[in-house]
Design a protein around this motif. Structure first.
Motif: not given
Length: 211
Positions: A55-69, A92-105
């Motif tokens: 059981k917990f006394d307090v929770a923390f999460t980021s501003s992003l929905q995948r962590a919040q959910k 929040n996750e590391r900010f990936y700059g110009d890579l964000q949204g790109l397929n890794k391949d």
């Protein structure tokens, strides 16, 4: 082992698989939802914590929905759906700059395998217009020490649902790891990591709740 056995308990969970994880995309501060698999991973993590009496006394999460959910699902499983939950982009996750949204391949085709590997797995080399893990640590750790740690050292049981790299930054500090060591640390999605800390918040032990 019950969480009651230690005075100071900090539990970390990396969010479950997101829709963009499933598509092999660089996500960073983009905000896709959890996939169906990710929701199941979060539920299983919560069930495992419940089975051990957490059981917990307090929770923390980021501003992003995948962590919040993920946070919401875990807390619901342990019977604490109304627990105070503090949300902040400093987790929040590391900010990936110009890579964000790109397929890794596709990124490897554009910049080359070696360069993309350096951006992903070095400690202090940032992708174009993005953050390195070192930069991520520079925002995560002051927030942890000023806002989260006081709850821990008061003896409260603290839960954090966040991201692979924001949690790596925190784990590096908790365990006294080097940059080279932490970039090799893999964090499974939805698997709780229980840290037991002394009265000053210093590392005593950890336990993976993976079964």
């Amino acid at each position: 082992m019950s969480s009651e056995a230690a005075e100071n308990v900090l539990v970390l969970v990396r969010h479950g698989e997101s829709e963009w994880n499933k598509l092999n995309l660089f996500t960073g501060w983009k905000d896709p939802a959890l996939s169906e698999t990710g929701q199941k991973e979060a539920k299983l993590g919560g069930e495992r914590l419940k089975s051990r009496g957490f059981k917990f006394d307090v929770a923390f999460t980021s501003s992003l929905q995948r962590a919040q959910k993920t946070c919401e699902i875990v807390l619901n499983e342990v019977g604490q759906s109304n627990l105070e939950t503090i949300k902040d982009e400093k987790l929040n996750e590391r900010f990936y700059g110009d890579l964000q949204g790109l397929n890794k391949d596709e990124a490897r085709q554009k910049w080359g395998d070696e360069q993309v590997l350096i951006w992903r797995r070095s400690y202090d080399v940032a992708p174009p217009n993005g953050e390195s893990l070192k930069n991520t640590a520079e925002r995560v750790l002051p927030y942890y020490k000023s806002t989260v740690l006081p709850h821990v050292t008061k003896g409260e049981k603290v839960f954090i649902a966040a991201h692979g790299n924001s949690l790596r930054a925190l784990i590096m500090d908790l365990e006294g790891l080097s940059g080279d060591e932490i970039v090799k640390r893999e964090l499974a999605t939805g698997v709780p990591i229980v840290y037991r800390l002394d009265k000053n918040g210093k590392y005593i032990s950890k336990e993976l709740i993976d079964n």
